[in-house]
Every structure is written in structure tokens, then in C-alpha cells.
Design a protein around this motif. Sequence first.
Motif, mmCIF file in Angstrom:
data_model
loop_
_atom_site.group_PDB
_atom_site.id
_atom_site.type_symbol
_atom_site.label_atom_id
_atom_site.label_comp_id
_atom_site.label_asym_id
_atom_site.label_seq_id
_atom_site.Cartn_x
_atom_site.Cartn_y
_atom_site.Cartn_z
ATOM 1 N N TYR A 82 -6.790 6.148 4.913
ATOM 2 C CA TYR A 82 -5.634 5.553 5.607
ATOM 3 C C TYR A 82 -5.248 6.401 6.817
ATOM 4 O O TYR A 82 -4.927 5.866 7.890
ATOM 5 C CB TYR A 82 -4.468 5.435 4.629
ATOM 6 N N ILE A 83 -5.277 7.714 6.666
ATOM 7 C CA ILE A 83 -4.947 8.605 7.792
ATOM 8 C C ILE A 83 -5.962 8.428 8.921
ATOM 9 O O ILE A 83 -5.602 8.319 10.099
ATOM 10 C CB ILE A 83 -4.907 10.074 7.315
ATOM 11 N N ILE A 84 -7.247 8.371 8.537
ATOM 12 C CA ILE A 84 -8.287 8.162 9.552
ATOM 13 C C ILE A 84 -8.082 6.815 10.244
ATOM 14 O O ILE A 84 -8.217 6.691 11.469
ATOM 15 C CB ILE A 84 -9.686 8.252 8.910
ATOM 16 N N GLN A 85 -7.762 5.790 9.464
ATOM 17 C CA GLN A 85 -7.554 4.464 10.044
ATOM 18 C C GLN A 85 -6.347 4.453 10.988
ATOM 19 O O GLN A 85 -6.353 3.732 11.997
ATOM 20 C CB GLN A 85 -7.354 3.436 8.921
ATOM 21 N N THR A 86 -5.332 5.248 10.669
ATOM 22 C CA THR A 86 -4.167 5.329 11.556
ATOM 23 C C THR A 86 -4.563 5.885 12.917
ATOM 24 O O THR A 86 -4.173 5.352 13.969
ATOM 25 C CB THR A 86 -3.074 6.203 10.923
ATOM 26 N N PHE A 87 -5.345 6.962 12.910
ATOM 27 C CA PHE A 87 -5.843 7.486 14.183
ATOM 28 C C PHE A 87 -6.818 6.494 14.830
ATOM 29 O O PHE A 87 -6.890 6.413 16.062
ATOM 30 C CB PHE A 87 -6.522 8.840 13.967
ATOM 31 N N GLY A 88 -7.534 5.756 13.991
ATOM 32 C CA GLY A 88 -8.449 4.746 14.518
ATOM 33 C C GLY A 88 -7.711 3.655 15.277
ATOM 34 O O GLY A 88 -8.211 3.126 16.280
ATOM 35 N N MET A 89 -6.516 3.280 14.795
ATOM 36 C CA MET A 89 -5.712 2.290 15.505
ATOM 37 C C MET A 89 -5.443 2.737 16.938
ATOM 38 O O MET A 89 -5.555 1.956 17.900
ATOM 39 C CB MET A 89 -4.371 2.092 14.774
ATOM 40 N N ILE A 90 -5.088 4.007 17.071
ATOM 41 C CA ILE A 90 -4.809 4.544 18.412
ATOM 42 C C ILE A 90 -6.086 4.559 19.242
ATOM 43 O O ILE A 90 -6.083 4.167 20.424
ATOM 44 C CB ILE A 90 -4.208 5.964 18.295
ATOM 45 N N ALA A 91 -7.197 4.994 18.632
ATOM 46 C CA ALA A 91 -8.465 5.072 19.362
ATOM 47 C C ALA A 91 -8.902 3.701 19.862
ATOM 48 O O ALA A 91 -9.370 3.555 21.005
ATOM 49 C CB ALA A 91 -9.536 5.681 18.462
ATOM 50 N N TYR A 92 -8.737 2.665 19.048
ATOM 51 C CA TYR A 92 -9.149 1.330 19.462
ATOM 52 C C TYR A 92 -8.239 0.779 20.561
ATOM 53 O O TYR A 92 -8.701 0.041 21.435
ATOM 54 C CB TYR A 92 -9.188 0.390 18.251
ATOM 55 N N PHE B 61 -1.194 -3.188 15.527
ATOM 56 C CA PHE B 61 -0.795 -1.805 15.813
ATOM 57 C C PHE B 61 0.694 -1.616 15.553
ATOM 58 O O PHE B 61 1.113 -0.664 14.885
ATOM 59 C CB PHE B 61 -1.142 -1.494 17.274
ATOM 60 N N PHE B 62 1.501 -2.548 16.084
ATOM 61 C CA PHE B 62 2.954 -2.459 15.889
ATOM 62 C C PHE B 62 3.303 -2.573 14.410
ATOM 63 O O PHE B 62 4.114 -1.796 13.887
ATOM 64 C CB PHE B 62 3.650 -3.558 16.690
ATOM 65 N N GLY B 63 2.699 -3.543 13.723
ATOM 66 C CA GLY B 63 2.992 -3.716 12.301
ATOM 67 C C GLY B 63 2.562 -2.525 11.476
ATOM 68 O O GLY B 63 3.277 -2.096 10.551
ATOM 69 N N TRP B 64 1.403 -1.970 11.798
ATOM 70 C CA TRP B 64 0.868 -0.821 11.048
ATOM 71 C C TRP B 64 1.817 0.369 11.164
ATOM 72 O O TRP B 64 2.190 0.977 10.160
ATOM 73 C CB TRP B 64 -0.518 -0.478 11.590
ATOM 74 N N PHE B 65 2.219 0.694 12.403
ATOM 75 C CA PHE B 65 3.069 1.873 12.594
ATOM 76 C C PHE B 65 4.509 1.592 12.188
ATOM 77 O O PHE B 65 5.211 2.506 11.744
ATOM 78 C CB PHE B 65 2.988 2.340 14.049
ATOM 79 N N ALA B 66 4.951 0.350 12.333
ATOM 80 C CA ALA B 66 6.300 0.018 11.849
ATOM 81 C C ALA B 66 6.370 0.188 10.338
ATOM 82 O O ALA B 66 7.340 0.735 9.798
ATOM 83 C CB ALA B 66 6.671 -1.409 12.248
ATOM 84 N N PHE C 105 8.258 2.714 5.606
ATOM 85 C CA PHE C 105 7.940 3.056 4.213
ATOM 86 C C PHE C 105 7.387 4.470 4.101
ATOM 87 O O PHE C 105 6.658 4.777 3.159
ATOM 88 C CB PHE C 105 6.930 2.049 3.659
ATOM 89 N N GLN C 106 7.718 5.332 5.059
ATOM 90 C CA GLN C 106 7.135 6.675 5.082
ATOM 91 C C GLN C 106 7.437 7.463 3.808
ATOM 92 O O GLN C 106 6.613 8.270 3.372
ATOM 93 C CB GLN C 106 7.635 7.438 6.305
ATOM 94 N N HIS C 107 8.608 7.243 3.205
ATOM 95 C CA HIS C 107 8.958 8.003 2.006
ATOM 96 C C HIS C 107 8.330 7.404 0.747
ATOM 97 O O HIS C 107 8.199 8.091 -0.267
ATOM 98 C CB HIS C 107 10.475 8.063 1.858
ATOM 99 N N ARG C 108 7.979 6.139 0.783
ATOM 100 C CA ARG C 108 7.323 5.512 -0.359
ATOM 101 C C ARG C 108 5.801 5.632 -0.270
ATOM 102 O O ARG C 108 5.113 5.480 -1.280
ATOM 103 C CB ARG C 108 7.692 4.028 -0.436
ATOM 104 N N LEU C 109 5.298 5.882 0.930
ATOM 105 C CA LEU C 109 3.863 5.811 1.169
ATOM 106 C C LEU C 109 3.043 6.772 0.309
ATOM 107 O O LEU C 109 2.023 6.376 -0.266
ATOM 108 C CB LEU C 109 3.588 6.054 2.664
ATOM 109 N N PRO C 110 3.441 8.057 0.189
ATOM 110 C CA PRO C 110 2.622 8.960 -0.646
ATOM 111 C C PRO C 110 2.452 8.444 -2.076
ATOM 112 O O PRO C 110 1.365 8.546 -2.645
ATOM 113 C CB PRO C 110 3.400 10.274 -0.609
#
Length: 1421
Positions: free
Chosen positions: A275-285, A318-323, A328-333
Motif C-alpha cells: 500500500y505504501i509503494i502504491q501510494t508513491f506510485g500514485m504520485i509517480a503516475y 488520486f484525490f480519493g486515494w489521498f483523501a 482514515f489515517q488513524h484507522r489505517l494501521p
Amino acid sequence: MRKLSPLKLFILIVFSWFPFSIHATPAFNKVNGYQRNGEPCPLPTYNAYQCSKLCVRDIQNCPTQYRPSCANGLTYCVDGSCQTECSQNLVSACSCPGAPPIQGNLYPCHGGETVDIPNFNASNMEAQTMQACANKIGVPDTVPAWNSNPSSIMWGECPTPDYGSLTYHEPAFIALYTFYGSCLVSLIGWTLYKRFREKVIKMKFNRITTSQNIQKEYEDVDSEEEKRVSSENPSKAILDDDDTSSYLTSLEPEEKMIIKAYKRDWIGMFIFFLYIIQTFGMIAYMIMMTEDYYTEYLLFRGNQTVQASIFIAMWYIFFGWFAALVMFQHRLPNFFRIQCSYSEGQYVQVEKDEPAMIFLEAEDFIMRSVRRLEQWGKKIMGLDVVVNTSPLQKTRTGTKFFVYQCTRYVYHPETQLFTPHEFDLGGTNAELAQQKNGLTNEEAAKREELVGPNFIEVYVPNVLMAILREFSSFFYIYQFTVLWLFYYFAYWQVGIADTAVILLSAMVKVFVRLRSEHRIKKMAEFTDDVNIFRDGNWETKSTSDLVPGDVFEVAEGKTTPVDAVVLNGNIVADESSLTGEPLPIRKFPLRPDDPTPYDRIGAGKTSTIFAGTTISQAERTEQGQPVCALVTNTGTGTDKGELVKKILFPTRVAFVFDEQIKIVILILLACGLVCLALAIWLYAKGTSAWFYAMFAIAQLVSPLLPAALVVGQSVAAGRLRDHHIFCVDLPRILMAGKVQLFCFDKTGTLTREGLEFYGAQPIEDVDTIVNQRANKTEPKFSTHHEKVHDIPRLMQMGIATCHAVTILNDQFIGNPVDIEMFKSSKWKLEMTSHEKDDYVDTFTPPVETPGNNSAPVHILKRFEFVHARMSMSVAVLDTMTNKVHVFVKGAYEKIKDLSNPESIPKNYDETASGLARSGCYVLAVSHRELDLDEIGGLEALRHWNRDKLEQNIDFMGLIIFKNQLKDDTTENIMELKRGATRTIMITGDTALTGVYIGRQCGMVEEGSRVLLGDYNQEQDKVIWFDVDDPETFNDVNVDDYLLNSQHTPVELAVTGKAFHWLVDQSLIRKYLLDIRVFARMTPNGKVQCVQLHMERGITAMTGDGGNDCGALRAAHVGIAMSDAEASIVSPFSTSVRSVKSCVELLRQGRGALATSITNYKYLILYGQVMMMLKIFTFYFSITMSQNVWIAIDVFITVFLTWCVSNSKAAKRLAPQRPTAQLLGPQTMASAMGLVAINWLFLIGAFVMLYKQNWFRCHEFDASSVNLAKWWLLADNYEAAILALVCLYDFINNAAVFNFGYKFRQSWWRNYPLVILWAGYIVIVSYWTLANPNNFGCLFRFNCGTKSVLEQIGYKPPSRNIEPYNTPLGHNVMPWDFRWRLWGLCVGNMVATLVYEKLVVLGPVHAFLARHFPVERLKVKY
């Protein structure tokens, strides 16, 4: 291929599809159709058309004047360069991207020729331009257009690129399929796997622990508190749904928690890493797609429509992914962990409702609907609770615990709850005083496992983590996703500028927050060495090792590490940093024979030392025994710990504008949809319409908007600091701007710090009081003795000994009243050690003449002053007579109740109230003489409790002090009243003294009748009487007087007893806002009184600490008059002990609130002017030059927003408070009126333009220009008029909202704004009025192609000017029209300024306010 600049790439790419999307004519008028006289427009002449270059097989085919040549020895090559030898790998300058390769060698001729094309017809543009250029250059008009294999010569203008048809199997598509497919598969796969695993765990849990066993455990709970807690557990439905969760109910309802356990899973860890790699992948794409935009869509074979459509879809993802990441940053882990039972858990997720203080001035249907919608959405998405995750740990004995908000929560199997562990050390003073043996190391270790170390660890992230935390908010996601559109759609210059502004402001916020957190960390974290009594021995350990039940040595100069009770020794503690108490406080040991319940904030406060206070003195009272104390609370269980928690985890404060901003954003988004519809109808189709709508929304909903609402508080905080007012909770500054009710302590706040001793009035022959009572002599008051040497000896002895004053470093320590009383007595406190004797203190009388008695007196026993009892007492051994005297001192009402009735003079009430009515602070003293032989000697006396000592006492006299106002109290109270702020006195002094001071300072209205309410125990009701004539007007009907208050003003005052009776009878709310003075109030009573006022309006409280600290914490706005800058007793603290600080706080609060609303209106008007501009650009198919956009978005908006924030607060308080409503009538009238005026003047400018003969038949026609260059849409009269008028609007809006009105100083006092506003107006006026020049041509105002400028008689500027590509070739307006346009723009500015000043803020507003008043809190100020 020659590298193209980003702007030229934008030309070639974006506008390659514009001919299919831009309308050639506006919807409601025909472009270049008719002249003003009705005659049809002739075909225009295209001035200075730029001819394309010629490409030839042989350079000899180039016309002579365009034929290239090289120096001797050099050869002219196909790439247009001269070289010694031409390589075979050179690419011809005549090659075109996306076109077939050139066959053979083709050489470019020199070009750059311009030609005038008469009778220009846009529909025949290609043929006309080729023929005109051929004639100008001197080649046949049969020269063909570009092709890959010309015979000898061709035009070099490239055709539309063609990279072939898309197969959707290109590498870019395969990469996108793979990446987004992996995102979808990994998340769905993990979700299914997670649910399966959790279902298995749940089934296993249910088999092991049946529901019957769970119920039995709850039935076995014996404690009533545990029964109460278990009764508040979730419903069975909730437990059935989630058997692995626990439910915690703390003492405060808002702290209910749901606790779930989770454990790691290796598959989940892998998916999380993915998931972390995919997050950076969103930016790269997104970077890949943006780069492809500037390289002619090569990844998509030049297909702009497909590439843009894919970018739009990726942008949404991209917007939905980062939103989602942010929301949900505190629930995500824990999403990537498996929920399990506590026995298997490695982490716990704590969910707690978020408490919030929301202040709504008015709530209408729309606001209620939006709030309901928001709450519904939050509940569905699980965002209605605050979520935190903590590691689940075990003690050495296997007990599970976790740390949440700096507090350790321990699992209790009997209740299946996690709660902070509490130790029952004893409920009475005697039980605590007997625990002198300390703990064993083994027991201490067990207790430390349950409560944790005595250390509040404050996490302060490093700079990198602080930056990540700052950017993990939803609005930053909005900002950066919008900026991505800027970078993508050739608006990268503004994107860079906006990014820099956002990053700079974010960095400032990060470092300010880190500095604040480091300050809190320094204040909260504390360790030191301390001597602890363990296993019968004193051991030196760290303060972090202290646990409840420990006995430790109290050392001078040290900071108290815990809350503790004094076991032996006399202590002086400096509590200024914790409570704001200005003077050190004397502390006394608990008595082993005192059975009264221990109350650390009540009667037990004089025996309690608090964490964070400094020990100024520690004096031994037992030989061989160090001064020691018993630990009662550690860590966050201490008073200091609770305050630190409130600072670290504050209650969210929401103003009305926080709620209304949501409605405003919805309205602005609706405006964005209107822009989208207009863009589709008038301007563009397909993906381009979407981009223009997104730009419109980004400019309507400014990224600076949320910051604009709070920027005023940051500026105000700095200005408050300049006035020595310090703030630890910035949102409270805006709340201070809405304060309606201001509560004051009297002594030390309204009056001077110290009281002046004014003598005593004893009974007659007070030295023979024992004989008088034996003979039943009627007691009568003697005369008032102002000089202490005139006071009888027994009364002198009471004055000199009945207190708890001590001396530290040659400074008196104790209650200021006691200090003044003792100093006036002229007696001396002997500073000798009492370890070897049985005395508490020793005093000697003054020897004024030789031979006078100087026999000392010894304090045998002392009970300190307690607010709840309103009295103190001492037992004194007079060595001259060898008699023991008991003196009881306190409030004259209390002493009357405690004394024998027959010892009270008949005129007692009249005399005492008369003194109080004249502004005196009155105490009373009673006396009792003891026979040591009868009571069993000194040892028996020492075992007496307070009630026994203070019984059977006889009144002996009054002690009188003068209570003087501070010099500036009256003027500042009047300033608050002029500022529509009701002032209330809440004092521990007598009601009559409070009324006197209230009248002196103007708090009580001049000429008003004051009715005092006091509780009559016999009648069990409150009796109201006139303080000026209590005999005539006794037991009056207060309701009748209040009904007639318009004729005869009435003020009410109540005693503490009356207040509590009114509370018990639910009558207090009826009279609350008519009561001016609340007298004889205990600390808890003050808190209750403030809370009642908070129900009616925003309430402030001020006091000098000590018994006011509870009320200071409770109020919406509390300001402690404390010398300690870092005092955490309240949101505000000041070292300036004056009501002036309260006025300054309200002044700056109102200024900050008005500034925040002003910033909001400015940015809203920015969006509305931008919407107006967008609509005109859509209608006329024009735009503004890139540099104008940069000037507006960067230099004008950002700098003026900063300048508006620098408005200074008004010097006086206005008779009303600034509005906090974004949708209130005043705010809406201001914004909508200015929008209407701006629209009218812009329409007027275009009407004026269309009446000009020189303009008609030279209107902008999008079909008549070369769409390969984007800035051509600004090279026309319409764009220039639109840009200039709107520039004046953008600039002037800041000046319009800079009027000081009632809450800020005059507009000209905001020097940065005035200077910047004037500078910007001068610049735009220069653009409007000046002839063609370098500066104006930089922004494409009154400029044109150089050759065209020469043709029309202007000297071309020296700077390079990109040729205008409109047929006219310039947009220079005639001189007289420029002045008329300038006058219209100045008229626009004047009209908006006059509207704001006269209508919104001036006479029209005053008229409407009088005839249609807004409903406000109706109180007598």
C-alpha cells in the motif's frame, strides 16, 4: 527535434484541438458584423502576419534575401547550421513531430517575414496566407504545403501530428492496467482474508467464553461504582456484533470509549508495505501523465482526448486515494491487522467521541440540515469518533495495559474494562496521616506496574514527522490536487508560486507548533532525585519511581513531583505557575486524630502540596524526622497532569463560522457547477470544459480560505504578548471577541492587592470577657480603635496570633489579609525551631516602653482557614498568665453562627453591615479560655479535633480593613460596560462590601436600588432587603421591583447561602442576569456561578488565582492575573494585575474576529470577481495573459490577504460585538452588494467599448487567429478591458474591507495595506493610461507587434515582444478612451467604498438596525 519551451508546447498541444471546441462568436452577438451606423463591417486587414519558413531541396531555390550562407570552409546542413562536414545523422529542421520522415535532404531557408493581408477571411485563412506570403517573399503561389517528399520547395509549417491509432495495448496502458489492478486486487483480497480470519477468531472466542459466563461476571460485581459502570456498557446488540471490543466509561460522560484489540498478520504487513509503494506510485503516475502532456502525448500516440480523459480519471482516483488516507489515517494501521481478543492482542484501538464547544449565534433550517448531513456522513464513515492506536503491553505479572493520552489504562478481568487504576489510600485525614511507614519495594513495583511511572511523557515529533503531520489534513489534499491541475494544464508558473506560498505557511505553522510543543514538553516532563521511605529505610531514587502510597522527603528549593499530603513539618509552597496564586502558601501536616473526609481542593488544600509547585520552605516539627509527605496522585492523575492533558488534547472549539463555512463552500461549489455549464455552452467541450470548471472551482474556493478565518488570532496573540497577556489556546482569542458576560473576583482584581488595616472594634472590657460571660453581662460594642496600641491586650493577642503567617527569606508568607493584620499588630514571630518543644509558633508582643510585659505566647494548636468553613482557629498559651486562649477568626456572619448567642451584641448585624456597607473588609473574632487541668493537659488538647476546639466560643470583637479600589478599575469597568459587556462580581467577601465596591467602580448602576438576598434558615427561604434601608425595606417582593425596573433601576446581590438555595429551588436562572454581586462564594460556588452564566452567553472570568482557578478553567475565556508567564491555570494569563488587561483582551479579540471575517469576505470577493471574469472569458472566448494571472494569484491576493490581517484593534470597545456569522445579514449585504456593483461597472465598461467606432469591426474572432499560440486569446481589446477592470476590483476589495468600523482602527492606520494598495493602483493605472512601453507589454496591455506599433505611430518598446497574432496586431486603445476607462474604474472603486461605508457600516445600517434589530442577549450592562 528542437526542444520547445513549456509555453510553446502548450500552444502546440492544447490549441491543436481548440478549433473543434471554441466558438468563433459569442452566443448573443455577431462578431464583426456591423458598424455603429448599421453598415456591414468590411473584411479586415491582417496586420503583420508571420509567414512560415520555406524548405528546399537546394538552397539555391531559396529567394535571394532568404538564402542562407556560411563562412568559407563551412557547409550549410539540413538542421540549419553551418559545419565543416554535415553528418548523416542530422535531423532536418523541416521535420515535423508525428509526421512521416523527410525523404532526402531538405534545407530550411531563412524566414521571419511578416505580411499584411487585406480583405482577410478566416474561412479561407490557409489559402490567403500562403498567397500573401508567396507574393511578399517572391515565390510562386503554387508552392505546396508541407509533405515528406517535395519535389523542390514547400512551406515548412507542420501539419497536425499523427502517431497512428491507439490500440490500448501500448506500454502506458499496460502499466496503468497493472498498477491500478494491483491496487484493486490487493485491497479487495486483503479485506476478504481479514474478514475470514476475524470471523474464525470470533467463533473461537464465543466457544471459549459463553455469554452466560460473561453475564455471571457482571452479576458478581459488588461495588456500586462498578455496577454503575457496567450498567452503562453498550447494548447487547453492540456486544454481539463485536465480542472482542470492550467499552470503557470514565467519570466524565464525554470520555466514553470503545476499545478493540488487534494483532499483526504477515500477509497484512506485506499488503501494508505494498500500500505504501502504491501510494508513491500514485504520485509517480501523475508525474508521468504531466510530463506526457508537455511531450505531445507521445505515450498515447498524440491522442489528447484519450490522454486528458485518463488524466481526469487518475486525478479522481488520486484525490480519493489521498483523501481516504488522510480521513482514515488513524484507522489505517489497524485495517492491515486482525481484530482479536485481548489475550492475543498486540495493539488496541481506542475510539472516543470528540467533545466540542460549538457557539451558534443563530441556527436556521439550512444550518441544521447541513449539520445533520455532516453528522450522518461522519457516522457512516466512522469519522464521528476520535481514533488512536496504542501498543497493548503486559506487566511483569501478566496484567495487560496500554497508554492513552499519557495515562495508563489497566485491564480488570472482573469488569472486563480498561480503566486508570486508582488506589484507595483512605478517605479521611486521619487515615492518610497514619500512613507514615511507606511501602516496600515489592509493593511499590506492583503499584508502578498498575499506574505507570510518575512521568508524563510528551511526544514531540522530529521535523520530518511534524511536516508529515501538518500535511495530513484534508484541505492540504484539496490544495495539492488542485495544484496538480495547474502543473498539468500549462499553468505551472502559478502552480509553483502557490506551492511556495502553501509550503512557506505550512513550515511556519510547523515550527511554531514544534516550539509550543517543546515548551509544553519542558513544562510537563520532570525528573529529579528524591528520598523515598522504602522497606523502613530512606533511599535516593528518581521522582519517576514515586507511586501512590509512597512517603518521600520534601526538600526546600525542589519542585514537587506529585500531588501529596503533608505528614509532618511546616511547608511554604509557591503555587503561582499552577494556580496563579501570587504569594507562597503555607502548608500544614494532617492530623492523625482528624476524622473529617479528605478533600484536596477544599478543606484539605492547606495540607496538600501539588505537582509542579516549588517548595520555598520545609521546616521540621518533629525531632529527627525529615519533612515528609504521602503521595496521593502521580502522572496525569495530578492537578498539573490534568491541566497538561487539557493542553495536549484540548476540546475542539467551533465558532458559528466553522459551521457556516461548510454552507459557504457548498454555495461556492454550486457556483463552480454554473461555470462548468457555461464553459460547456459557450467556450469548450469535452475534457477542456472539465479543466476550466476545475480552475473555476479552485479560484472560487480559495486554498487560503480556511486560513483566512483564523489568521487574525495569530496576529492578535502577538499583540496581546506585547501587552503582557499570554495565551496558550489561540482559538479562545476569537471567543474573547464575543464575550457578553465578564465575571470578576474582587480582592486583588478590582481592589488593590493588599488591604489596609483599619483597627478593631471589640466589645467593652474585652479583657474580662470570661467574667462577663460568667456574670451574664450584656455584651456591647466598644469604640472603634484605629491604632493597634489602643486595642485591649486580649484582642491584640487574637490579632497577632490567629493566622498562619510565617517568614521566608525575610518575607512574610501567607494570606495577604493575615499578613497585613499581623504586621499591624507589631508583634514578632520568633523564627526558632520547634523540633524539641511542643509549640507550633511563638510570638512576642512589642515593648514600647521599658518595663512593659514582653512575655511570649505559644501556639499550641492551629486549624487553618478553610473556604468551606470560612474560619480558622488557634489555641494559644499565654506565658504571662499561663492560660490557654482559643481564638476563632472568620467571616463575621460565620463567627456569629459559631459563637454563643448570648455573647453577640444586639447591634451586631447593624454595626458589621454598616462597616461593610462603607466598603470595609470585616472579620470577627471569638474567644474561649481553657483550663488545662480540666481538659487533661497539653497532650489531651493536641488530640482535640476542630469542632471540639471551636465549640462554646464567645464573640470578642471585629477586625476591620479598608478595601481600596485600584486607580484604573473604574474607568476600565466603564469601558467594558460601554462595550456592551455585562460585568459581574463573584467574591468571597461580604455582600455589603461587594455592593460598596460595585458602586465605587461603576459596576452597579448609579442611582439604582440594590436588593440583597440572604438565606433565612428559620423560614427556609431567601429574604430580600434594601441594602441602604434594611429596616424599612425588609423582606420585599423582588419580582415586583424587577417588573418596575424601567422606572426605578434595580440591582440584585446574593450571599453564598442564598445562591445555593436559589440553585436548589431552580430559581437561580430566573434572577441570574439581574444579580450583580455574588458574595461569600466558595471556590466550588464560583465554578457553579460561572457555569450558569455560560448557559446564557459567552462568559469570561478573571481573578488572581488561588480560590479562583476552578472558575478560571471553567469559563469560556479565563484570564489569570499571575506573574508566571507559563501559567496553565487558564487560556490567558497576565502579569499586569489590572482590569485594563481584560479590556485589552476583549479589544484584541474583537479586532481578531473582525479581521478574520474581513479576510473571509476578501477571499470570497476574490472568488466572485474571478467567477465574473470567467463568465466573460467564456462568453467572448478570450483569456488574460499568463503574467496577469500570476500577478493576481500571487502578488495581489496573497500579499493583500497578509496586509488585511495587520489591521489594528480599535482603541475603544464598541457598544456591540463583531459578527461571527459568514451568512449573517451584514456579511451577506457587504459581499452581495459589492458583487452587484462590480458586475454593473464591468458591464458598463463593455457597453462603453461597444460604442467605439474604432472597436467595431475589430472585435476578437477566435476563428481568425492562429490557435497554435495560446496567448492570442489575451491580445485583444476585450481581454484588456476585462483584465484592467477586474484588476482594480481585486485590489480595491482589500481597501473596501479595511474600514476600521467599530472594532478596528481607521483604514489609514493599516500602513502596509495602504502602501501596497496605493502602489498596486498606481501600477494598474499606468497600464491603463500609458502608451506602449516595456512594462505594459510584459502584461500585454496597450501593446502590439512592433511593426504594427510603428504603423500606427507609436515607438516600439525595446524589449522583445512576441508578435500579436490577431488580425489587428495590437490592442492599443485611443488616449481619450483610456482616460474614460480609468475614470470608470475609479468610479467603480469609489462606488464600492461608499456602499461599504454608508450602507453596510454607516447610516443605512444604523437605520435598519434600529428598525429591524437583531435579537441579542438582553442584559443590563
